[in-house]
Design a protein around this motif. Structure first.
Motif, mmCIF file in Angstrom:
data_model
loop_
_atom_site.group_PDB
_atom_site.id
_atom_site.type_symbol
_atom_site.label_atom_id
_atom_site.label_comp_id
_atom_site.label_asym_id
_atom_site.label_seq_id
_atom_site.Cartn_x
_atom_site.Cartn_y
_atom_site.Cartn_z
ATOM 1 N N GLY A 120 0.833 -1.206 0.000
ATOM 2 C CA GLY A 120 0.000 0.000 0.000
ATOM 3 C C GLY A 120 0.864 1.251 0.000
ATOM 4 O O GLY A 120 0.564 2.230 -0.689
ATOM 5 N N LEU A 161 -8.686 -11.068 1.090
ATOM 6 C CA LEU A 161 -9.666 -9.998 0.841
ATOM 7 C C LEU A 161 -9.656 -9.526 -0.613
ATOM 8 O O LEU A 161 -10.465 -8.666 -0.988
ATOM 9 N N GLU A 206 -3.687 -6.410 -6.301
ATOM 10 C CA GLU A 206 -2.409 -7.090 -6.073
ATOM 11 C C GLU A 206 -2.522 -8.595 -6.292
ATOM 12 O O GLU A 206 -3.597 -9.182 -6.239
ATOM 13 N N PRO A 212 -1.481 -12.524 -5.037
ATOM 14 C CA PRO A 212 -2.251 -13.399 -5.930
ATOM 15 C C PRO A 212 -3.730 -13.098 -5.787
ATOM 16 O O PRO A 212 -4.140 -12.429 -4.847
HETATM 17 N N1 LIG Z 1 3.410 -6.909 -6.326
HETATM 18 C C1 LIG Z 1 4.288 -6.926 -5.360
HETATM 19 O O1 LIG Z 1 5.464 -6.701 -5.578
HETATM 20 C C2 LIG Z 1 3.832 -7.189 -3.934
HETATM 21 C C3 LIG Z 1 4.725 -6.950 -2.890
HETATM 22 C C4 LIG Z 1 4.278 -7.158 -1.580
HETATM 23 C C5 LIG Z 1 2.993 -7.614 -1.330
HETATM 24 N N2 LIG Z 1 2.160 -7.860 -2.380
HETATM 25 C C6 LIG Z 1 0.787 -8.351 -2.123
HETATM 26 O O2 LIG Z 1 0.060 -7.290 -1.516
HETATM 27 C C7 LIG Z 1 -0.829 -7.787 -0.528
HETATM 28 C C8 LIG Z 1 -0.517 -7.111 0.797
HETATM 29 O O3 LIG Z 1 0.790 -7.454 1.166
HETATM 30 P P1 LIG Z 1 1.659 -6.538 2.171
HETATM 31 O O4 LIG Z 1 3.011 -7.131 2.192
HETATM 32 O O5 LIG Z 1 1.488 -5.104 1.836
HETATM 33 O O6 LIG Z 1 0.916 -6.865 3.545
HETATM 34 P P2 LIG Z 1 0.829 -5.960 4.855
HETATM 35 O O7 LIG Z 1 0.403 -6.878 5.941
HETATM 36 O O8 LIG Z 1 2.069 -5.152 5.005
HETATM 37 O O9 LIG Z 1 -0.349 -4.930 4.527
HETATM 38 C C9 LIG Z 1 -1.712 -5.287 4.432
HETATM 39 C C10 LIG Z 1 -2.522 -4.137 5.020
HETATM 40 O O10 LIG Z 1 -3.913 -4.419 4.812
HETATM 41 C C11 LIG Z 1 -4.600 -3.961 5.964
HETATM 42 N N3 LIG Z 1 -5.912 -4.581 6.071
HETATM 43 C C12 LIG Z 1 -6.294 -5.674 6.775
HETATM 44 N N4 LIG Z 1 -7.628 -5.859 6.658
HETATM 45 C C13 LIG Z 1 -8.083 -4.858 5.860
HETATM 46 C C14 LIG Z 1 -9.383 -4.496 5.382
HETATM 47 N N5 LIG Z 1 -10.462 -5.201 5.705
HETATM 48 N N6 LIG Z 1 -9.498 -3.396 4.583
HETATM 49 C C15 LIG Z 1 -8.405 -2.665 4.257
HETATM 50 N N7 LIG Z 1 -7.136 -2.955 4.679
HETATM 51 C C16 LIG Z 1 -6.988 -4.046 5.476
HETATM 52 C C17 LIG Z 1 -3.669 -4.318 7.120
HETATM 53 O O11 LIG Z 1 -3.968 -3.555 8.271
HETATM 54 C C18 LIG Z 1 -2.306 -3.959 6.520
HETATM 55 O O12 LIG Z 1 -1.958 -2.627 6.803
HETATM 56 C C19 LIG Z 1 -0.639 -9.317 -0.503
HETATM 57 O O13 LIG Z 1 -1.638 -9.918 -1.270
HETATM 58 C C20 LIG Z 1 0.725 -9.510 -1.152
HETATM 59 O O14 LIG Z 1 0.823 -10.756 -1.840
HETATM 60 C C21 LIG Z 1 2.538 -7.638 -3.669
#
Ligand SMILES: NC(=O)c1ccc[n+]([C@@H]2O[C@H](COP(=O)([O-])OP(=O)(O)OC[C@H]3O[C@@H](n4cnc5c(N)ncnc54)[C@H](O)[C@@H]3O)[C@@H](O)[C@H]2O)c1
Length: 329
Positions: A13, A74, A92, A94
């Motif tokens: 994010g 989600l 994002e 998967p």
């Molecule tokens: N494309 C890429 O390079 C890449 C890199 C990292 C992560 N991702 C993907 O992104 C997604 C998130 O990963 P991350 O590493 O940022 O995880 P993270 O745990 O750092 O962030 C997820 C966020 O979502 C929030 N959240 C939880 N429930 C929620 C809701 N109901 N509504 C809104 N927000 C909510 C959490 O509080 C948290 O801040 C995963 O699916 C991961 O596979 C993709």
């Protein structure tokens, strides 16, 4: 100007919010996260509004498009709710942790009419994209073998591993998409998982893996993954064809080399981690999304691409457990 909301103010994010805020054709309007002050903190960095409930994003008339960066379980609910509210979606990877969740939502996913793109950002990495373009231009003749090396600098905490869906869904998913990007449909998957890390083994996952994929064309891709790599974030790709080969190497902050009595040609570490290494890719991914939404064209990665990558992840998981190759339709 596309008015975009980010759902999920975690690691990815932050990447998307920063990329949107810096993009000349985008405006970060809203950040949503229910936990603590995550949304407020990220929104404040970029002068956006914040909210706790995703429903507020879907109902907001000042939001044209939504980036879904919430936890993987989600993704489908957030994608569907955003699309039903008429928003374009960049979701994002998967798409889900389990194909059963995709199948349960299949009819609704098929009925989505707003533009939806999936976050396979590595397709937009300038080096990988240049290799792909050179292959398409016939610079190395018929593509015979693709080798993808992707190693993280350090394994994530075991708590993350436990809910990640396993190495193939969480990490290799990017490489499955990259293999499809180059080779098209895959018909056979053979995966070998490694258990060199006792903590990750106890969590029921592999810490490294080698996957071979056979394409319908007969070409083969080899993917080499490791959750840790002593020399840093190791991201390379090689395309070998009948008439030549193309190589995309690791990227460093500068091209400076050091030679002295101990070393010759020593260089800086590789760019680390995904945020820095793929910064250009996230920016170009966002540009492609905005372009498709504004021109009314089909985004370059689709729900179908996300489902096919997840199917490869599930096949690799089954293959690594059974020791047998998995054939796909
Ligand atoms: N494309 C890429 O390079 C890449 C890199 C990292 C992560 N991702 C993907 O992104 C997604 C998130 O990963 P991350 O590493 O940022 O995880 P993270 O745990 O750092 O962030 C997820 C966020 O979502 C929030 N959240 C939880 N429930 C929620 C809701 N109901 N509504 C809104 N927000 C909510 C959490 O509080 C948290 O801040 C995963 O699916 C991961 O596979 C993709």
């Amino acid at each position: 100007m596309l008015r975009i909301a980010v759902i999920g103010a975690g690691r990815i994010g932050h990447v998307h919010a920063k990329t949107i805020a810096a993009h000349p054709q985008a405006e970060l309007t809203l950040v949503c996260d229910p936990i603590g002050t995550a949304a407020e903190d990220l929104a404040a960095l970029h002068g956006a509004r914040a909210c706790k409930e995703a429903e507020e994003v879907f109902a907001d008339p000042e939001v044209d498009a939504v980036v879904v960066g919430s936890p993987t379980p989600l993704h489908i609910p957030h994608l569907l709710a955003a699309a039903k509210a008429g928003k374009a979606v960049l979701c994002e990877k998967p798409i889900a942790l389990d194909m059963k969740d995709v199948e349960a939502a299949r009819a609704e996913l098929d009925a989505v009419t707003t533009p939806v793109m999936f976050g396979f950002n590595r397709r937009f990495d300038p080096s990988f994209a240049a290799v792909r373009a050179a292959v398409a231009d016939g610079r190395i003749g018929e593509l015979e073998q693709l080798t993808i090396i992707s190693r993280d600098p350090a394994a994530p905490p075991v708590e993350y591993i436990k809910v990640s869906g396993g190495i193939f869904r969480d990490m290799t998913i990017h490489d499955f998409d990259m293999a499809r990007f180059f080779l098209g449909d895959i018909v056979e998957v053979h995966a070998v998982g490694q258990n060199l890390d006792e903590g990750i083994k106890a969590a029921g996952d592999f810490d490294a893996a080698v996957v071979t994929l056979k394409a319908a064309s007969g070409a083969v891709a080899t993917i080499i993954n490791n959750r840790h790599c002593a020399s840093g974030y190791d991201q390379r790709l090689e395309a070998s064809g009948r008439d030549g080969a193309l190589f995309a190497e690791n990227i460093r902050a500068t091209t400076v080399r050091l030679s002295n009595a101990e070393v010759t040609d020593a260089q800086e570490p590789y760019l680390d981690f995904f945020l820095e290494r793929y910064a250009d890719a996230y920016r170009l991914e966002l540009s492609a999304f905005i372009e498709a939404v504004e021109a009314g064209t089909t985004p370059p990665t689709s729900i179908d691409d996300a489902i096919k990558a997840l199917r490869l992840a599930e096949a690799a998981t089954a293959s690594a457990k059974s020791g047998q190759p998995v054939l796909l339709d």
